[in-house]
Design a protein around this motif. Structure first.
Motif, PDB file in Angstrom:
ATOM      1  N   ASN A  33     -10.858  -1.846  -0.394  1.00 15.01           N
ATOM      2  CA  ASN A  33     -10.363  -0.619   0.239  1.00 15.01           C
ATOM      3  C   ASN A  33     -11.204  -0.221   1.446  1.00 15.01           C
ATOM      4  OD1 ASN A  33      -8.196  -0.350  -1.507  1.00 15.01           O
ATOM      5  ND2 ASN A  33      -9.327   0.937  -2.942  1.00 15.01           N
ATOM      6  N   LEU A  34     -12.522  -0.326   1.329  1.00 15.72           N
ATOM      7  CA  LEU A  34     -13.391  -0.012   2.469  1.00 15.72           C
ATOM      8  C   LEU A  34     -13.121  -0.964   3.640  1.00 15.72           C
ATOM      9  CD1 LEU A  34     -16.761   0.792   0.679  1.00 15.72           C
ATOM     10  CD2 LEU A  34     -15.312   2.386   1.969  1.00 15.72           C
ATOM     11  N   LYS A  35     -12.912  -2.212   3.334  1.00 12.99           N
ATOM     12  CA  LYS A  35     -12.623  -3.199   4.375  1.00 12.99           C
ATOM     13  C   LYS A  35     -11.299  -2.880   5.069  1.00 12.99           C
ATOM     14  CE  LYS A  35     -12.446  -8.180   4.987  1.00 12.99           C
ATOM     15  NZ  LYS A  35     -12.495  -9.471   4.325  1.00 12.99           N
ATOM     16  N   ARG A  36     -10.297  -2.476   4.270  1.00 11.21           N
ATOM     17  CA  ARG A  36      -8.987  -2.110   4.848  1.00 11.21           C
ATOM     18  C   ARG A  36      -9.109  -0.885   5.745  1.00 11.21           C
ATOM     19  NH1 ARG A  36      -4.744  -4.182   5.851  1.00 11.21           N
ATOM     20  NH2 ARG A  36      -3.396  -2.593   5.015  1.00 11.21           N
ATOM     21  N   VAL A  37      -9.842   0.150   5.280  1.00  9.79           N
ATOM     22  CA  VAL A  37     -10.033   1.359   6.086  1.00  9.79           C
ATOM     23  C   VAL A  37     -10.755   1.006   7.382  1.00  9.79           C
ATOM     24  CG1 VAL A  37     -11.254   3.573   6.180  1.00  9.79           C
ATOM     25  CG2 VAL A  37      -9.940   2.980   4.157  1.00  9.79           C
ATOM     26  N   PHE A  38     -11.768   0.169   7.288  1.00  4.73           N
ATOM     27  CA  PHE A  38     -12.511  -0.253   8.471  1.00  4.73           C
ATOM     28  C   PHE A  38     -11.588  -0.958   9.467  1.00  4.73           C
ATOM     29  CE2 PHE A  38     -15.083  -3.236  10.891  1.00  4.73           C
ATOM     30  CZ  PHE A  38     -16.099  -2.424  11.351  1.00  4.73           C
ATOM     31  N   ASN A  39     -10.729  -1.828   8.994  1.00  4.18           N
ATOM     32  CA  ASN A  39      -9.806  -2.556   9.880  1.00  4.18           C
ATOM     33  C   ASN A  39      -8.725  -1.649  10.467  1.00  4.18           C
ATOM     34  OD1 ASN A  39     -11.104  -5.012   9.593  1.00  4.18           O
ATOM     35  ND2 ASN A  39      -9.844  -5.633   7.859  1.00  4.18           N
ATOM     36  N   ILE A  40      -8.305  -0.651   9.717  1.00  6.26           N
ATOM     37  CA  ILE A  40      -7.234   0.229  10.200  1.00  6.26           C
ATOM     38  C   ILE A  40      -7.783   1.320  11.114  1.00  6.26           C
ATOM     39  CG2 ILE A  40      -5.511   1.943   9.471  1.00  6.26           C
ATOM     40  CD1 ILE A  40      -5.107   0.210   6.932  1.00  6.26           C
ATOM     41  N   LYS A  41      -8.839   2.008  10.684  1.00  2.00           N
ATOM     42  CA  LYS A  41      -9.375   3.161  11.423  1.00  2.00           C
ATOM     43  C   LYS A  41     -10.397   2.782  12.488  1.00  2.00           C
ATOM     44  CE  LYS A  41      -7.501   6.716   9.226  1.00  2.00           C
ATOM     45  NZ  LYS A  41      -6.908   7.858   9.864  1.00  2.00           N
ATOM     46  N   GLY A  42     -11.106   1.683  12.292  1.00  2.00           N
ATOM     47  CA  GLY A  42     -12.087   1.257  13.276  1.00  2.00           C
ATOM     48  C   GLY A  42     -13.504   1.620  12.879  1.00  2.00           C
ATOM     49  N   ALA A  43     -14.449   0.986  13.583  1.00  4.10           N
ATOM     50  CA  ALA A  43     -15.868   1.142  13.263  1.00  4.10           C
ATOM     51  C   ALA A  43     -16.373   2.553  13.548  1.00  4.10           C
ATOM     52  CB  ALA A  43     -16.682   0.117  14.040  1.00  4.10           C
ATOM     53  N   ALA A  44     -15.937   3.150  14.667  1.00  4.33           N
ATOM     54  CA  ALA A  44     -16.427   4.487  15.029  1.00  4.33           C
ATOM     55  C   ALA A  44     -16.012   5.519  13.979  1.00  4.33           C
ATOM     56  CB  ALA A  44     -15.901   4.883  16.403  1.00  4.33           C
ATOM     57  N   ARG A 102       5.709  -7.354  -6.292  1.00  7.94           N
ATOM     58  CA  ARG A 102       5.151  -8.451  -5.496  1.00  7.94           C
ATOM     59  C   ARG A 102       4.783  -7.974  -4.100  1.00  7.94           C
ATOM     60  NH1 ARG A 102       8.764 -11.945  -8.342  1.00  7.94           N
ATOM     61  NH2 ARG A 102      10.419 -11.451  -6.895  1.00  7.94           N
ATOM     62  N   GLN A 103       5.579  -7.054  -3.550  1.00  5.65           N
ATOM     63  CA  GLN A 103       5.313  -6.559  -2.200  1.00  5.65           C
ATOM     64  C   GLN A 103       4.102  -5.634  -2.164  1.00  5.65           C
ATOM     65  OE1 GLN A 103       8.878  -4.632  -0.920  1.00  5.65           O
ATOM     66  NE2 GLN A 103      10.079  -6.497  -0.940  1.00  5.65           N
ATOM     67  N   THR A 104       3.947  -4.799  -3.179  1.00  6.38           N
ATOM     68  CA  THR A 104       2.904  -3.780  -3.120  1.00  6.38           C
ATOM     69  C   THR A 104       1.580  -4.218  -3.730  1.00  6.38           C
ATOM     70  OG1 THR A 104       3.746  -2.814  -5.170  1.00  6.38           O
ATOM     71  CG2 THR A 104       4.538  -1.862  -3.112  1.00  6.38           C
ATOM     72  N   VAL A 105       1.602  -4.989  -4.782  1.00  3.00           N
ATOM     73  CA  VAL A 105       0.385  -5.327  -5.503  1.00  3.00           C
ATOM     74  C   VAL A 105      -0.056  -6.766  -5.277  1.00  3.00           C
ATOM     75  CG1 VAL A 105      -0.667  -5.399  -7.788  1.00  3.00           C
ATOM     76  CG2 VAL A 105       0.964  -3.624  -7.250  1.00  3.00           C
ATOM     77  N   GLY A 106       0.861  -7.626  -5.021  1.00  2.00           N
ATOM     78  CA  GLY A 106       0.540  -9.048  -4.926  1.00  2.00           C
ATOM     79  C   GLY A 106      -0.466  -9.389  -3.852  1.00  2.00           C
ATOM     80  N   HIS A 107      -0.283  -8.873  -2.642  1.00  2.00           N
ATOM     81  CA  HIS A 107      -1.173  -9.216  -1.533  1.00  2.00           C
ATOM     82  C   HIS A 107      -2.597  -8.715  -1.752  1.00  2.00           C
ATOM     83  CE1 HIS A 107      -3.057  -8.867   2.435  1.00  2.00           C
ATOM     84  NE2 HIS A 107      -2.467 -10.024   2.649  1.00  2.00           N
ATOM     85  N   PRO A 108      -2.810  -7.432  -2.093  1.00  2.00           N
ATOM     86  CA  PRO A 108      -4.189  -6.992  -2.336  1.00  2.00           C
ATOM     87  C   PRO A 108      -4.868  -7.756  -3.470  1.00  2.00           C
ATOM     88  CG  PRO A 108      -2.770  -5.089  -2.100  1.00  2.00           C
ATOM     89  CD  PRO A 108      -1.889  -6.292  -2.132  1.00  2.00           C
ATOM     90  N   PHE A 109      -4.142  -8.013  -4.527  1.00  2.00           N
ATOM     91  CA  PHE A 109      -4.739  -8.710  -5.657  1.00  2.00           C
ATOM     92  C   PHE A 109      -5.148 -10.128  -5.266  1.00  2.00           C
ATOM     93  CE2 PHE A 109      -4.633 -10.940  -9.771  1.00  2.00           C
ATOM     94  CZ  PHE A 109      -5.538 -10.148 -10.446  1.00  2.00           C
ATOM     95  N   ALA A 110      -4.280 -10.816  -4.526  1.00  2.00           N
ATOM     96  CA  ALA A 110      -4.611 -12.175  -4.072  1.00  2.00           C
ATOM     97  C   ALA A 110      -5.795 -12.148  -3.111  1.00  2.00           C
ATOM     98  CB  ALA A 110      -3.392 -12.811  -3.409  1.00  2.00           C
ATOM     99  N   SER A 111      -5.825 -11.152  -2.248  1.00  2.00           N
ATOM    100  CA  SER A 111      -6.947 -11.036  -1.310  1.00  2.00           C
ATOM    101  C   SER A 111      -8.258 -10.787  -2.043  1.00  2.00           C
ATOM    102  CB  SER A 111      -6.700  -9.900  -0.321  1.00  2.00           C
ATOM    103  OG  SER A 111      -5.571 -10.188   0.467  1.00  2.00           O
ATOM    104  N   ILE A 112      -8.235  -9.926  -3.035  1.00  2.00           N
ATOM    105  CA  ILE A 112      -9.437  -9.639  -3.810  1.00  2.00           C
ATOM    106  C   ILE A 112      -9.913 -10.900  -4.516  1.00  2.00           C
ATOM    107  CG2 ILE A 112     -10.295  -8.409  -5.852  1.00  2.00           C
ATOM    108  CD1 ILE A 112      -8.543  -6.035  -4.904  1.00  2.00           C
ATOM    109  N   LYS A 113      -8.994 -11.615  -5.117  1.00  2.00           N
ATOM    110  CA  LYS A 113      -9.384 -12.833  -5.817  1.00  2.00           C
ATOM    111  C   LYS A 113      -9.978 -13.865  -4.865  1.00  2.00           C
ATOM    112  CE  LYS A 113      -6.701 -14.745  -8.797  1.00  2.00           C
ATOM    113  NZ  LYS A 113      -5.516 -15.281  -9.468  1.00  2.00           N
ATOM    114  N   ARG A 114      -9.359 -14.043  -3.712  1.00  2.00           N
ATOM    115  CA  ARG A 114      -9.787 -15.103  -2.797  1.00  2.00           C
ATOM    116  C   ARG A 114     -10.999 -14.700  -1.970  1.00  2.00           C
ATOM    117  NH1 ARG A 114      -8.861 -16.485   2.362  1.00  2.00           N
ATOM    118  NH2 ARG A 114      -7.311 -14.888   2.686  1.00  2.00           N
ATOM    119  N   LEU A 115     -10.957 -13.527  -1.349  1.00  2.00           N
ATOM    120  CA  LEU A 115     -12.014 -13.138  -0.422  1.00  2.00           C
ATOM    121  C   LEU A 115     -13.262 -12.584  -1.099  1.00  2.00           C
ATOM    122  CD1 LEU A 115      -9.803 -11.444   2.307  1.00  2.00           C
ATOM    123  CD2 LEU A 115     -10.849 -13.711   2.389  1.00  2.00           C
ATOM    124  N   ILE A 116     -13.076 -11.776  -2.122  1.00  2.00           N
ATOM    125  CA  ILE A 116     -14.226 -11.110  -2.722  1.00  2.00           C
ATOM    126  C   ILE A 116     -14.814 -11.931  -3.866  1.00  2.00           C
ATOM    127  CG2 ILE A 116     -14.972  -9.031  -3.937  1.00  2.00           C
ATOM    128  CD1 ILE A 116     -12.901  -7.528  -2.201  1.00  2.00           C
TER     129      ILE A 116
END
Length: 162
Positions: free
Chosen positions: A143-154, A103-117
């Motif tokens: 994954n691209l969205k997560r990398v963008f939010n973590i690493k930044g636009a530059a 639930r900690q590792t898979v639940g959040h990404p899966f819910a985000s994919i279902k809701r946002l994408i």
């Protein structure tokens, strides 16, 4: 999630549950508490259930019939994939921490994919290949969205260029 599938929902709760009947995998039949055989009667593909029944004449003269059934004969159903379901239930009972970790590792990404994408959480493509391709694209976008939010636009701009 494992569920208790051996509940007898008929009668007033005093009748034998399905777990009181012993399954013989080699002969594909059940033995009732009184020793009578319940043989395979039908296969319900809609419910993925196999239904077993004892002969009505065997039930009629049985002393344990009041504890077993209120019908003419006793029926017991078994899920078509009972062994894997039992293995899953035993894994869950043996290590509940694994479900918490999942639930900690898979639940959040899966819910985000279902809701946002996906928006309405339905796949547009038909068939396994189409669904797999659509979900793979959704995971890549996540994954691209997560990398963008973590690493930044530059950083992202530099990584896509190089």
């Amino acid at each position: 999630m494992a569920v208790n599938r051996s509940v007898n929902n008929l009668g007033d709760g005093t009748l034998y549950e399905s777990s009181a009947f012993v399954y013989d995998a080699i002969r594909d039949n059940f033995t009732c508490p009184a020793g009578q055989l319940l043989r395979r009667k039908q296969l319900s593909l809609k419910d993925s259930r196999v239904i077993y029944a004892v002969q009505p004449s065997d039930c009629a003269c049985c002393a344990r019939k009041p504890q077993c059934t209120t019908a003419r004969q006793r029926f017991v159903s078994r899920h078509l994939y009972e062994e894997p379901l039992q293995a899953n239930a035993s894994r869950l009972a043996a290590s509940p921490w694994m479900m918490a970790l999942r639930r900690q590792t898979v639940g959040h990404p899966f819910a985000s994919i279902k809701r946002l994408i996906f928006g309405n959480a339905r796949l547009l493509m038909r068939g396994t290949r189409g669904a797999r391709a659509e979900f793979s694209l959704a995971v890549m976008a996540y994954n691209l969205k997560r990398v963008f939010n973590i690493k930044g636009a530059a950083w992202m701009h530099q990584a896509l260029r190089g």
